[in-house]
Each structure stands twice: as structure tokens, then as C-alpha cells.
Scaffold this motif. Structure first.
Motif, PDB file in Angstrom:
ATOM      1  N   LEU A   1       0.827  -1.212   0.000  1.00 21.01           N
ATOM      2  CA  LEU A   1       0.000   0.000   0.000  1.00 21.01           C
ATOM      3  C   LEU A   1       0.859   1.259   0.000  1.00 21.01           C
ATOM      4  O   LEU A   1       0.523   2.253  -0.664  1.00 21.01           O
ATOM      5  N   ILE A   2       1.965   1.236   0.722  1.00 20.04           N
ATOM      6  CA  ILE A   2       2.865   2.387   0.725  1.00 20.04           C
ATOM      7  C   ILE A   2       3.466   2.585  -0.665  1.00 20.04           C
ATOM      8  O   ILE A   2       3.582   3.717  -1.160  1.00 20.04           O
ATOM      9  N   PHE A   3       3.848   1.486  -1.302  1.00 19.61           N
ATOM     10  CA  PHE A   3       4.365   1.557  -2.674  1.00 19.61           C
ATOM     11  C   PHE A   3       3.313   2.143  -3.617  1.00 19.61           C
ATOM     12  O   PHE A   3       3.623   2.985  -4.469  1.00 19.61           O
ATOM     13  N   LEU A   4       2.055   1.719  -3.459  1.00 24.70           N
ATOM     14  CA  LEU A   4       0.984   2.240  -4.310  1.00 24.70           C
ATOM     15  C   LEU A   4       0.743   3.726  -4.040  1.00 24.70           C
ATOM     16  O   LEU A   4       0.449   4.483  -4.969  1.00 24.70           O
ATOM     17  N   ALA A   5       0.872   4.140  -2.774  1.00 27.14           N
ATOM     18  CA  ALA A   5       0.702   5.560  -2.449  1.00 27.14           C
ATOM     19  C   ALA A   5       1.730   6.401  -3.197  1.00 27.14           C
ATOM     20  O   ALA A   5       1.405   7.448  -3.767  1.00 27.14           O
ATOM     21  N   ALA A   6       2.989   5.931  -3.203  1.00 25.05           N
ATOM     22  CA  ALA A   6       4.025   6.642  -3.952  1.00 25.05           C
ATOM     23  C   ALA A   6       3.744   6.586  -5.454  1.00 25.05           C
ATOM     24  O   ALA A   6       3.954   7.576  -6.176  1.00 25.05           O
ATOM     25  N   SER A   7       3.221   5.447  -5.932  1.00 19.46           N
ATOM     26  CA  SER A   7       2.907   5.293  -7.354  1.00 19.46           C
ATOM     27  C   SER A   7       1.809   6.255  -7.794  1.00 19.46           C
ATOM     28  O   SER A   7       1.813   6.732  -8.934  1.00 19.46           O
ATOM     29  N   ILE A   8       0.867   6.534  -6.900  1.00 17.43           N
ATOM     30  CA  ILE A   8      -0.190   7.500  -7.214  1.00 17.43           C
ATOM     31  C   ILE A   8       0.434   8.867  -7.508  1.00 17.43           C
ATOM     32  O   ILE A   8       0.066   9.543  -8.471  1.00 17.43           O
ATOM     33  N   GLY A   9       1.387   9.258  -6.660  1.00 15.42           N
ATOM     34  CA  GLY A   9       2.046  10.545  -6.871  1.00 15.42           C
ATOM     35  C   GLY A   9       2.822  10.591  -8.171  1.00 15.42           C
ATOM     36  O   GLY A   9       2.754  11.576  -8.917  1.00 15.42           O
ATOM     37  N   VAL A  10       3.537   9.517  -8.477  1.00 11.91           N
ATOM     38  CA  VAL A  10       4.326   9.476  -9.711  1.00 11.91           C
ATOM     39  C   VAL A  10       3.410   9.472 -10.933  1.00 11.91           C
ATOM     40  O   VAL A  10       3.620  10.209 -11.898  1.00 11.91           O
ATOM     41  N   GLY A  11       2.364   8.620 -10.881  1.00 16.77           N
ATOM     42  CA  GLY A  11       1.444   8.534 -12.011  1.00 16.77           C
ATOM     43  C   GLY A  11       0.713   9.837 -12.271  1.00 16.77           C
ATOM     44  O   GLY A  11       0.565  10.266 -13.429  1.00 16.77           O
ATOM     45  N   SER A  12       0.268  10.484 -11.200  1.00 20.06           N
ATOM     46  CA  SER A  12      -0.437  11.753 -11.364  1.00 20.06           C
ATOM     47  C   SER A  12       0.500  12.843 -11.863  1.00 20.06           C
ATOM     48  O   SER A  12       0.116  13.688 -12.684  1.00 20.06           O
ATOM     49  N   PHE A  13       1.744  12.828 -11.398  1.00 23.10           N
ATOM     50  CA  PHE A  13       2.735  13.794 -11.900  1.00 23.10           C
ATOM     51  C   PHE A  13       2.917  13.639 -13.404  1.00 23.10           C
ATOM     52  O   PHE A  13       2.941  14.626 -14.153  1.00 23.10           O
ATOM     53  N   LEU A  14       3.030  12.385 -13.850  1.00 17.89           N
ATOM     54  CA  LEU A  14       3.214  12.129 -15.282  1.00 17.89           C
ATOM     55  C   LEU A  14       2.003  12.589 -16.090  1.00 17.89           C
ATOM     56  O   LEU A  14       2.141  13.125 -17.195  1.00 17.89           O
ATOM     57  N   PHE A  15       0.802  12.388 -15.515  1.00 20.95           N
ATOM     58  CA  PHE A  15      -0.401  12.810 -16.229  1.00 20.95           C
ATOM     59  C   PHE A  15      -0.482  14.316 -16.347  1.00 20.95           C
ATOM     60  O   PHE A  15      -0.901  14.850 -17.378  1.00 20.95           O
ATOM     61  N   HIS A  16      -0.078  15.018 -15.299  1.00 24.62           N
ATOM     62  CA  HIS A  16      -0.171  16.477 -15.327  1.00 24.62           C
ATOM     63  C   HIS A  16       1.017  17.132 -16.034  1.00 24.62           C
ATOM     64  O   HIS A  16       1.078  18.368 -16.109  1.00 24.62           O
ATOM     65  N   THR A  17       1.926  16.318 -16.545  1.00 23.16           N
ATOM     66  CA  THR A  17       3.027  16.864 -17.346  1.00 23.16           C
ATOM     67  C   THR A  17       2.895  16.439 -18.807  1.00 23.16           C
ATOM     68  O   THR A  17       2.826  17.280 -19.697  1.00 23.16           O
ATOM     69  N   PHE A  18       2.810  15.134 -19.062  1.00 21.97           N
ATOM     70  CA  PHE A  18       2.655  14.655 -20.439  1.00 21.97           C
ATOM     71  C   PHE A  18       1.209  14.779 -20.919  1.00 21.97           C
ATOM     72  O   PHE A  18       0.958  15.009 -22.089  1.00 21.97           O
ATOM     73  N   ALA A  19       0.243  14.584 -20.001  1.00 22.85           N
ATOM     74  CA  ALA A  19      -1.181  14.817 -20.278  1.00 22.85           C
ATOM     75  C   ALA A  19      -1.673  14.125 -21.544  1.00 22.85           C
ATOM     76  O   ALA A  19      -2.197  14.764 -22.460  1.00 22.85           O
ATOM     77  N   ASN A  20      -1.518  12.803 -21.598  1.00 19.69           N
ATOM     78  CA  ASN A  20      -2.073  12.046 -22.718  1.00 19.69           C
ATOM     79  C   ASN A  20      -2.766  10.789 -22.206  1.00 19.69           C
ATOM     80  O   ASN A  20      -2.824  10.549 -20.992  1.00 19.69           O
ATOM     81  N   GLY A  21      -3.320  10.008 -23.104  1.00 14.85           N
ATOM     82  CA  GLY A  21      -4.095   8.849 -22.708  1.00 14.85           C
ATOM     83  C   GLY A  21      -3.298   7.810 -21.960  1.00 14.85           C
ATOM     84  O   GLY A  21      -3.803   7.165 -21.030  1.00 14.85           O
ATOM     85  N   LYS A  22      -2.036   7.623 -22.332  1.00  9.80           N
ATOM     86  CA  LYS A  22      -1.203   6.637 -21.649  1.00  9.80           C
ATOM     87  C   LYS A  22      -0.906   7.052 -20.216  1.00  9.80           C
ATOM     88  O   LYS A  22      -0.973   6.239 -19.294  1.00  9.80           O
ATOM     89  N   THR A  23      -0.571   8.310 -20.027  1.00 14.58           N
ATOM     90  CA  THR A  23      -0.273   8.764 -18.664  1.00 14.58           C
ATOM     91  C   THR A  23      -1.549   8.889 -17.834  1.00 14.58           C
ATOM     92  O   THR A  23      -1.484   8.834 -16.599  1.00 14.58           O
ATOM     93  N   GLU A  24      -2.691   9.037 -18.490  1.00 13.09           N
ATOM     94  CA  GLU A  24      -3.955   9.023 -17.750  1.00 13.09           C
ATOM     95  C   GLU A  24      -4.166   7.663 -17.095  1.00 13.09           C
ATOM     96  O   GLU A  24      -4.647   7.575 -15.965  1.00 13.09           O
ATOM     97  N   LEU A  25      -3.780   6.598 -17.792  1.00 14.15           N
ATOM     98  CA  LEU A  25      -3.865   5.258 -17.210  1.00 14.15           C
ATOM     99  C   LEU A  25      -2.914   5.132 -16.025  1.00 14.15           C
ATOM    100  O   LEU A  25      -3.249   4.507 -15.002  1.00 14.15           O
ATOM    101  N   LEU A  26      -1.720   5.709 -16.145  1.00 20.34           N
ATOM    102  CA  LEU A  26      -0.765   5.673 -15.046  1.00 20.34           C
ATOM    103  C   LEU A  26      -1.277   6.454 -13.849  1.00 20.34           C
ATOM    104  O   LEU A  26      -0.867   6.188 -12.709  1.00 20.34           O
ATOM    105  N   ASP A  27      -2.158   7.399 -14.086  1.00 17.04           N
ATOM    106  CA  ASP A  27      -2.780   8.178 -13.023  1.00 17.04           C
ATOM    107  C   ASP A  27      -3.903   7.383 -12.348  1.00 17.04           C
ATOM    108  O   ASP A  27      -3.989   7.329 -11.121  1.00 17.04           O
ATOM    109  N   VAL A  28      -4.737   6.731 -13.155  1.00 15.44           N
ATOM    110  CA  VAL A  28      -5.944   6.092 -12.645  1.00 15.44           C
ATOM    111  C   VAL A  28      -5.679   4.728 -12.014  1.00 15.44           C
ATOM    112  O   VAL A  28      -6.210   4.413 -10.941  1.00 15.44           O
ATOM    113  N   ILE A  29      -4.859   3.909 -12.658  1.00 12.85           N
ATOM    114  CA  ILE A  29      -4.665   2.525 -12.201  1.00 12.85           C
ATOM    115  C   ILE A  29      -4.119   2.427 -10.779  1.00 12.85           C
ATOM    116  O   ILE A  29      -4.668   1.666  -9.953  1.00 12.85           O
ATOM    117  N   PRO A  30      -3.067   3.183 -10.389  1.00 10.74           N
ATOM    118  CA  PRO A  30      -2.596   3.081  -9.005  1.00 10.74           C
ATOM    119  C   PRO A  30      -3.640   3.512  -7.979  1.00 10.74           C
ATOM    120  O   PRO A  30      -3.710   2.933  -6.883  1.00 10.74           O
TER     121      PRO A  30
END
Length: 236
Positions: free
Chosen positions: A55-84
Motif C-alpha cells: 500500500l505504501i508503494f501504491l501511495a508513492a505510485s499515485i504521486g508518480v502517475g499523477s505527476f506524469l499525467f499532469h506533465t505529459f497529459a495524454n491517454g497513456k499517462t492518464e492510465l498511469l494516473d488512474v490505475i494506481p
């Protein structure tokens, strides 16, 4: 979901570009801070549970995935935002039910299936409110209605801890309050755009980081792994 081109969902983004949402991107540090503080709490507890580590790993993954979505902002990074996010929710709910039922496997399975069915119905009824669409304009509540099942589940968990006077109740109620307020900030992001210039979505990140920290501390400090899990559905 658009895999080609950029996705413009929030007030702060005005054009394509990696650094067009700096506040939304950097505010994801809240999830990394939550993961670090939770890890320290786990170390202090003297336990090394795989569930807590995951769960701690997933918490960090949420931050990384959301960061990627708010920088690259495309469909692939949206998945990285939502899945974790939803992986964290599913795993946390399963672990909490298992531990609060004193390790009853069958009871955990039964309740998880009920919760999954309720969440499925929730997604089905709110499926048209998933995200802002450039062509159609903002959907109802700016896409926040999709989180209705999560907020109902979290306040339900808080109510159970209050009724049972569980030692985790203060942290769980805090988590539910943080999520409720954060959902409000997410909802008014576009409406507040003209007044703020950057919107309010960054507060969704900050308060959700606080929510995740509260949930992790509740698990680590007050919901230890059962010593002898029960397999009989009548136990617990």
C-alpha cells in the motif's frame, strides 16, 4: 480517452507542454510525503507486513502517475494516473475487511463481492461523468461524480469505526473529511478558474495525500494483521 495529442481537463493547463501544469504537477509531492511518513510509521511499529509495504508503494505510485499525467497529459499517462489509485482503493478495502473480520476469509470474500457490486453499479450510473471533454465542455460536477462510490465507502468505513468505537476512528474520520473537501476542490476547479487563474485541482492532490496518510496510519497503528486467520465463515 485520447492517446494521441494532449488532454486538457483542468484550469491550469492552457496548451500542450510538459510544464504547462506546474502547480498541479508539483502538488503530487503530497503522495510521496505520505508514503515516506507511512514508511517511517511502519518501521516504528516493528512490523514488516507485505500488505502495508504494498500500500505504501501504491501511495508513492499515485504521486508518480499523477505527476506524469499532469506533465505529459495524454491517454497513456492518464492510465498511469488512474490505475494506481483504484488499485490502492481495492487492496486497502480488502485488507481492512479481512482484518476487521479477524482474518475470516469467507466473510472477507462475501463483503468484498458486495462492495464490488455496489461500486460497479455506482460506476454504471455515473459513467457519463468521468471526465471533462474538450468538445462537449465540462460534464456534470466536472467529472467528480465518478468518485461517489469511493466517498460512500469511505464514510461507511468511518461510520463502522465510530459505532464500534474502534481506536482507528479518528484517523478514518479525518481521511473521510479530507476526501470530501478535496472532492469539492476538484469539482470547482474550472468554475474557480477565472478567479484564481490556476484553478483548485492542486488541493485535490494535497488533501488526498493527507487522506492516504491517515488511512495508512490507521492500518499500521490500529489494524494489525490477525495472528491466526479464520477460514470458517461463521467466525468473526
Amino acid at each position: 480517452m485520447t492517446f494521441l495529442g494532449y488532454i486538457d481537463l483542468y484550469c491550469e493547463r492552457t496548451a500542450p507542454g510538459f510544464w504547462n501544469e506546474p502547480i498541479n504537477a508539483l502538488s503530487n509531492a503530497a503522495f510521496l510525503i505520505a508514503a515516506v511518513l507511512a514508511w517511517r510509521a511502519l518501521q516504528a511499529s516493528g512490523r514488516r507486513g507485505l500488505a502495508e509495504i504494498a500500500l505504501i508503494f501504491l501511495a508513492a505510485s499515485i504521486g508518480v502517475g499523477s505527476f506524469l499525467f499532469h506533465t505529459f497529459a495524454n491517454g497513456k499517462t492518464e492510465l498511469l494516473d488512474v490505475i494506481p489509485i483504484w488499485t490502492f482503493v481495492a487492496l486497502y478495502i480488502t485488507i481492512v475487511i479481512f482484518r476487521m473480520s479477524n482474518g475470516n476469509y469467507l466473510k472477507t470474500l462475501r463483503i468484498c463481492l458486495i462492495v464490488a457490486a455496489c461500486v460497479g453499479v455506482g460506476f454504471w450510473t455515473t459513467g457519463r461523468d468521468i471526465a471533462t471533454n474538450d468538445a462537449a465542455g465540462p460534464e456534470r460536477l466536472n467529472g467528480s461524480l465518478q468518485y461517489l462510490p469511493a466517498i460512500v465507502a469511505l464514510w461507511g468505513f468511518a461510520l463502522v469505526t465510530l459505532i464500534r468505537r474502534h481506536p482507528a476512528r479518528a484517523l478514518v474520520v479525518t481521511a473521510a473529511a479530507c476526501f470530501t473537501i478535496s472532492l469539492g476542490f476538484r469539482t470547482v476547479d474550472l468554475m474557480a478558474c477565472r478567479a484564481t487563474g490556476v484553478g483548485t485541482h492542486f488541493m485535490w492532490h494535497v488533501l488526498n495525500g493527507a487522506m492516504i496518510l491517515a488511512l495508512l496510519l490507521a492500518l499500521i497503528r490500529h489494524l494489525p494483521r490477525p495472528e491466526t486467520p479464520h477460514r470458517d465463515a461463521k467466525v468473526g
